[in-house]
Design a protein around this motif. Sequence first.
Motif, PDB file in Angstrom:
ATOM      1  N   ASN A   1      -7.031   0.962   1.380  1.00  0.00           N
ATOM      2  CA  ASN A   1      -6.797   1.757   2.708  1.00  0.00           C
ATOM      3  C   ASN A   1      -9.003   1.154   2.647  1.00  0.00           C
ATOM      4  OD1 ASN A   1      -6.554   2.922   5.655  1.00  0.00           O
ATOM      5  ND2 ASN A   1      -8.376   3.576   4.272  1.00  0.00           N
TER       6      ASN A   1
ATOM      7  N   VAL B   1      -1.218  10.024   1.340  1.00  0.00           N
ATOM      8  CA  VAL B   1      -1.014   9.718   0.241  1.00  0.00           C
ATOM      9  C   VAL B   1      -1.225  11.645  -0.849  1.00  0.00           C
ATOM     10  CG1 VAL B   1      -2.738  10.258  -1.536  1.00  0.00           C
ATOM     11  CG2 VAL B   1      -3.115   9.033   0.634  1.00  0.00           C
TER      12      VAL B   1
ATOM     13  N   ILE C   1       0.965  -1.024   0.291  1.00  0.00           N
ATOM     14  CA  ILE C   1       0.128  -0.053   0.347  1.00  0.00           C
ATOM     15  C   ILE C   1       0.844   1.375   0.336  1.00  0.00           C
ATOM     16  CG2 ILE C   1      -0.156   0.035   2.754  1.00  0.00           C
ATOM     17  CD1 ILE C   1      -3.422   0.782   1.245  1.00  0.00           C
ATOM     18  N   HIS C   2       1.356   1.632   0.640  1.00  0.00           N
ATOM     19  CA  HIS C   2       2.808   2.189   0.342  1.00  0.00           C
ATOM     20  C   HIS C   2       3.531   2.938  -0.531  1.00  0.00           C
ATOM     21  CE1 HIS C   2       1.840   3.335   5.109  1.00  0.00           C
ATOM     22  NE2 HIS C   2       2.260   1.924   5.264  1.00  0.00           N
TER      23      HIS C   2
ATOM     24  N   LYS D   1      -4.277   4.390  -3.051  1.00  0.00           N
ATOM     25  CA  LYS D   1      -3.975   3.970  -1.917  1.00  0.00           C
ATOM     26  C   LYS D   1      -5.751   3.850  -0.871  1.00  0.00           C
ATOM     27  CE  LYS D   1       0.563   5.608  -1.633  1.00  0.00           C
ATOM     28  NZ  LYS D   1       1.551   7.396  -1.266  1.00  0.00           N
TER      29      LYS D   1
ATOM     30  N   VAL E   1      -1.527   6.025   6.474  1.00  0.00           N
ATOM     31  CA  VAL E   1      -0.840   6.289   4.680  1.00  0.00           C
ATOM     32  C   VAL E   1      -0.964   7.024   4.659  1.00  0.00           C
ATOM     33  CG1 VAL E   1      -1.906   5.063   2.961  1.00  0.00           C
ATOM     34  CG2 VAL E   1      -2.029   3.123   5.114  1.00  0.00           C
TER      35      VAL E   1
END
Length: 235
Positions: free
Chosen positions: A172, A201, A160-161, A168, A199
């Motif tokens: 999430n 963005v 995800i990162h 993302k 996370v």
Amino acid sequence: MNFEMVMQELEALGKERLKKMYLANGAREPLFGVATGEMKPLFKKTKLNQPLAEQLYATGNYDAMYFAGIIAEPNSMTEADYDRWLDSAYFYMLSDYVVAVTLSEADIAQEVADKWIASGEDLRMSAGWSCYCWLLGSRPDREFSVDKLAKMLEQVKDTIHEAPERTKYAMNQFIYTVATSYLPLHEEAVAAAKAVCPVEVKQDKGKSKFLNALETIHKAEARGKLGFKRKHVRC
């Protein structure tokens, strides 16, 4: 109602305030600025109508494209049809809230979404993960493979990162949706949320937004929303 009548009604329902909001979120001309709730009475006049949906979607008008998703017949569309629609979905409100939503009511939903997730293209990946969110939030748990979803959670946790920015958001949301709507993997989803939060963005003008699935899971739990399933995905 025919195509011209629907376009006239959509134009009449448009509001400048909503048009500006949609434009600020990535929509582009042409559009009218119609509230989604205002489309429900119009749907009663058209019912499901795939040929009309195709005409509306082909206009490139955001409001017409959105309404096309409402009146489409999901199981009459092939994988190629969904790919074609996604090719024209130029921002996330179309990819995730029109195409992915429509796909989620089709029998081929998981098969197509899996290919989109593996595509490496931001809006396709976002639409694929979003489709699973709509699926998990509306279909019985028995329709899913627990092993497959567990592997998808691991994929999100591991990637995800480094994922594209719009993806993302969808990844999430996938963690959140598994935790709240697919209880066989609730604990695993909570663990994934703990592992990835927050996370980051990156947004326009260099600003960042931080997503926290764990926080939203706890809020849903406090409201007694664990196990939540929608009766309908589309309005």
